[in-house]
Each structure stands twice: as structure tokens, then as C-alpha cells.
Scaffold this active site. Structure first.
Site, PDB file in Angstrom:
ATOM      1  N   GLY A  45       2.695   8.160 -16.078  1.00  0.00           N
ATOM      2  CA  GLY A  45       3.289   7.066 -15.305  1.00  0.00           C
ATOM      3  C   GLY A  45       4.500   6.484 -16.009  1.00  0.00           C
ATOM      4  O   GLY A  45       4.419   5.492 -16.736  1.00  0.00           O
ATOM      5  N   SER A  51       7.662   1.056 -20.253  1.00  0.00           N
ATOM      6  CA  SER A  51       6.644   1.267 -21.300  1.00  0.00           C
ATOM      7  C   SER A  51       7.074   2.378 -22.251  1.00  0.00           C
ATOM      8  O   SER A  51       6.728   2.347 -23.444  1.00  0.00           O
ATOM      9  CB  SER A  51       5.280   1.577 -20.679  1.00  0.00           C
ATOM     10  OG  SER A  51       5.409   2.557 -19.676  1.00  0.00           O
ATOM     11  N   ASP A  73       5.600  12.067 -14.939  1.00  0.00           N
ATOM     12  CA  ASP A  73       5.731  11.378 -13.643  1.00  0.00           C
ATOM     13  C   ASP A  73       6.420  12.336 -12.675  1.00  0.00           C
ATOM     14  O   ASP A  73       7.333  13.063 -13.082  1.00  0.00           O
ATOM     15  CB  ASP A  73       6.594  10.099 -13.804  1.00  0.00           C
ATOM     16  CG  ASP A  73       6.366   9.054 -12.714  1.00  0.00           C
ATOM     17  OD1 ASP A  73       6.405   9.424 -11.534  1.00  0.00           O
ATOM     18  OD2 ASP A  73       6.160   7.885 -13.072  1.00  0.00           O
ATOM     19  N   GLY A  77       6.952   7.860  -7.000  1.00  0.00           N
ATOM     20  CA  GLY A  77       6.239   6.598  -6.784  1.00  0.00           C
ATOM     21  C   GLY A  77       4.779   6.822  -6.424  1.00  0.00           C
ATOM     22  O   GLY A  77       4.404   7.861  -5.885  1.00  0.00           O
ATOM     23  N   SER A 126       0.840  14.885 -12.198  1.00  0.00           N
ATOM     24  CA  SER A 126      -0.010  14.730 -13.373  1.00  0.00           C
ATOM     25  C   SER A 126      -1.074  15.832 -13.446  1.00  0.00           C
ATOM     26  O   SER A 126      -1.332  16.400 -14.513  1.00  0.00           O
ATOM     27  CB  SER A 126      -0.663  13.350 -13.307  1.00  0.00           C
ATOM     28  OG  SER A 126      -1.614  13.208 -14.305  1.00  0.00           O
ATOM     29  N   ASP A 143      -1.137   5.100 -17.102  1.00  0.00           N
ATOM     30  CA  ASP A 143      -0.574   4.071 -16.220  1.00  0.00           C
ATOM     31  C   ASP A 143       0.057   4.759 -15.007  1.00  0.00           C
ATOM     32  O   ASP A 143       1.175   4.472 -14.619  1.00  0.00           O
ATOM     33  CB  ASP A 143       0.482   3.253 -16.995  1.00  0.00           C
ATOM     34  CG  ASP A 143       0.915   2.002 -16.235  1.00  0.00           C
ATOM     35  OD1 ASP A 143       0.200   1.560 -15.326  1.00  0.00           O
ATOM     36  OD2 ASP A 143       1.995   1.472 -16.579  1.00  0.00           O
ATOM     37  N   HIS A 146      -2.628   4.234  -9.108  1.00  0.00           N
ATOM     38  CA  HIS A 146      -3.769   3.338  -9.242  1.00  0.00           C
ATOM     39  C   HIS A 146      -4.757   3.475  -8.075  1.00  0.00           C
ATOM     40  O   HIS A 146      -5.670   2.659  -7.929  1.00  0.00           O
ATOM     41  CB  HIS A 146      -3.302   1.882  -9.377  1.00  0.00           C
ATOM     42  CG  HIS A 146      -2.645   1.601 -10.710  1.00  0.00           C
ATOM     43  ND1 HIS A 146      -2.425   2.567 -11.654  1.00  0.00           N
ATOM     44  CD2 HIS A 146      -2.167   0.442 -11.241  1.00  0.00           C
ATOM     45  CE1 HIS A 146      -1.835   2.028 -12.716  1.00  0.00           C
ATOM     46  NE2 HIS A 146      -1.663   0.739 -12.486  1.00  0.00           N
ATOM     47  N   HIS A 171      -3.870   0.899 -18.659  1.00  0.00           N
ATOM     48  CA  HIS A 171      -3.215  -0.289 -18.102  1.00  0.00           C
ATOM     49  C   HIS A 171      -3.867  -0.686 -16.776  1.00  0.00           C
ATOM     50  O   HIS A 171      -4.444   0.145 -16.091  1.00  0.00           O
ATOM     51  CB  HIS A 171      -1.714  -0.005 -17.888  1.00  0.00           C
ATOM     52  CG  HIS A 171      -0.928  -1.251 -17.696  1.00  0.00           C
ATOM     53  ND1 HIS A 171       0.128  -1.365 -16.814  1.00  0.00           N
ATOM     54  CD2 HIS A 171      -1.044  -2.477 -18.290  1.00  0.00           C
ATOM     55  CE1 HIS A 171       0.621  -2.580 -16.888  1.00  0.00           C
ATOM     56  NE2 HIS A 171      -0.067  -3.279 -17.769  1.00  0.00           N
ATOM     57  N   ASP A 172      -3.728  -1.960 -16.446  1.00  0.00           N
ATOM     58  CA  ASP A 172      -4.235  -2.505 -15.183  1.00  0.00           C
ATOM     59  C   ASP A 172      -5.751  -2.373 -15.045  1.00  0.00           C
ATOM     60  O   ASP A 172      -6.256  -1.975 -13.994  1.00  0.00           O
ATOM     61  CB  ASP A 172      -3.492  -1.891 -13.985  1.00  0.00           C
ATOM     62  CG  ASP A 172      -2.045  -2.324 -13.948  1.00  0.00           C
ATOM     63  OD1 ASP A 172      -1.754  -3.478 -14.312  1.00  0.00           O
ATOM     64  OD2 ASP A 172      -1.180  -1.499 -13.577  1.00  0.00           O
TER      65      ASP A 172
END
Ligand SMILES: C[S@@+](CC[C@H](N)C(=O)[O-])C[C@H]1O[C@@H](n2cnc3c(N)ncnc32)[C@H](O)[C@@H]1O
Length: 221
Positions: A45, A51, A73, A77, A126, A143, A146, A171-172
Site C-alpha cells: 500500500g 509512509s 501497489d 486505489g 499484492s 496498509d 482495507h 495500519h488502521d
């Protein structure tokens, strides 16, 4: 050498579009500085490279020709970045093809930060990259998408590449559903702990740092 981001690179990290609050970025940078002397790091990501600048700053400080951060990535998006969703930014849509394209922004941000030697983009799905990956990782930062499937795929495809003593940073992670989406918590963080291969060592905001405490890189969790 202090523990915090070098001021010149912090400026670039803060200026880049993205989703990483400064305190979480500082944590990522600190963990990367500890881990990068042991081998490469990989981020799932990239988006516009925010990051990756925190990670690349650590690689620059650690030094050496082979200190590297890979960042994966497809640059199209996540579901939550598409038009009509909460995290959409129309300025990263390529008007000719009508699809998101964050690769150009990423390239610019990394070049401006002077981190092209340290941060290497891997452009693709990925799952496709993970299926061919064979290198132990000193640090894995997840990341990516999600949604449920991307979170499940990122855990299944990448987490076992963390080397013994290495870090899995997620993350998240929102244990309280009122604060954010479930997949990183339910489908990455909890399964990592349940595997017995990881223990939590630190948390800042929605960032969780786990350490691999059993097994070797490449061995199934
Ligand atoms: C939350 S953003 C990353 C934010 C970035 N780490 C930062 O600090 O700004 C998630 C990124 O994951 C990418 N992504 C989502 N699903 C993916 C997949 N299956 N394969 C590759 N990249 C994916 C999206 O294109 C998006 O750029």
C-alpha cells in the site's frame, strides 16, 4: 543520530498526500531504523508515498548499498479510494483512462525527498507479487486494501515472510468498531496473534507493531 525523523525528510512526509498521522509515521520510522540493518523491508500500500518516506528515511540513516524498502501497489486505489467513497481524491484520477493513478505522485514525492535509491516501487496486485516473493523481511508494513478480501489476502500472502525477530506493522487497526473498519483488525491483527508466531510490542493510534517470536521466514504460520 536522534530517534526521530530527520527534519528535511519529515517536511516531505508531511507534504505528501496520504493517510499517515505524524505520530504513527514516527513510530514506523523508528521501527524501520531498528529492523533495516537485518534485511529489506516491504510495504503493502504505497499510495502517494507518504509512509514510504518515513520508511525510506530510516533506510537512508541506516545506510549501505543494500538497505532497501520495497513498496507494493497497483496504484489504482483501494475500493475506499474510488469515486463516491470517503477517501476519494479526484486529483489522482488519470482523466484519459478514467482510473486512479498514484504512481506519478509517488515518483515525484520520492524524487523530491531524494530517496530513489532507498525506496523501490513494485507496481502490481499484492497477491501476484506475494505469490512470487521469496525474500525474508526484517519489517513488513501492511496498509493495502482495507476490504475483507484484500486484508485476508495480504495476511495470507505476506505475513509468513517476516523473519524471526522481525516486525509486522499493521495500519488502521480499530478494536472498537465505532472508530473504523474491521478488516485490518479482524483479518490481519487478530489472526497474526492467534497464529502464535507474533506478539504485540507497541501501539500508537491505529498502528500496531508485532514481533515474530516463533518460526522462520517462509514457514507457514
Ligand atoms: C491506505 S492506502 C496506502 C496509504 C499509504 N501507506 C500512505 O501512507 O499514504 C492503500 C493503497 O493500497 C493499494 N491497494 C489496495 N488493494 C491493493 C491490491 N490488491 N494490490 C496492490 N495494491 C493495492 C491502493 O491502490 C492504495 O494506494
Amino acid at each position: 543520530m536522534t530517534d526521530t525523523m530527520p527534519p528535511d525528510l519529515l517536511e516531505h512526509a508531511l507534504a505528501a498526500k496520504g493517510f499517515m498521522p505524524p505520530d504513527e509515521g514516527e513510530l514506523l520510522h523508528r521501527v524501520a531504523r531498528e529492523r533495516l540493518p537485518h534485511g529489506p523491508a516491504l510495504e503493502v500500500g504505497t499510495y502517494c508515498g507518504k509512509s514510504a518516506i518515513y520508511l525510506g528515511a530510516a533506510a537512508r540513516e541506516v545506510g549501505g548499498d543494500h538497505t532497501v524498502v520495497f513498496t507494493v501497489d497497483h496504484h489504482r486505489g483501494s475500493e475506499e479510494n474510488q469515486a463516491g467513497w470517503e477517501h476519494h481524491d479526484a486529483s489522482v484520477v488519470d482523466p484519459e483512462i478514467g482510473l486512479m493513478d498514484t504512481l506519478g505522485q509517488f515518483r515525484k514525492n520520492i524524487a523530491r525527498a531524494g530517496l530513489e535509491q532507498q525506496v523501490v516501487a513494485v507496481v502490481g496486485q499484492s497477491t501476484t507479487v506475494a505469490a512470487h516473493w521469496r525474500t525474508p523481511l526484517s519489517l513488513l508494513f501492511i496498509d493495502g486494501g482495507h476490504g475483507e478480501q484484500p486484508a485476508r489476502d495480504d495476511f495470507a500472502g505476506w505475513a509468513h515472510w517476516v523473519e524471526a525477530g522481525g516486525s509486522l506493522v499493521i495500519h488502521d487497526v480499530f478494536p472498537d468498531p465505532a472508530e473504523g473498519g474491521r478488516p485490518p483488525y479482524e483479518l490481519i491483527y487478530l489472526p497474526a496473534l492467534a497464529s502464535g508466531a507474533f506478539e504485540e510490542v507497541e501501539a500508537v493510534g491505529s498502528m500496531r507493531v508485532l514481533r515474530r517470536v516463533s518460526g522462520l521466514a517462509g514457514e507457514a504460520l
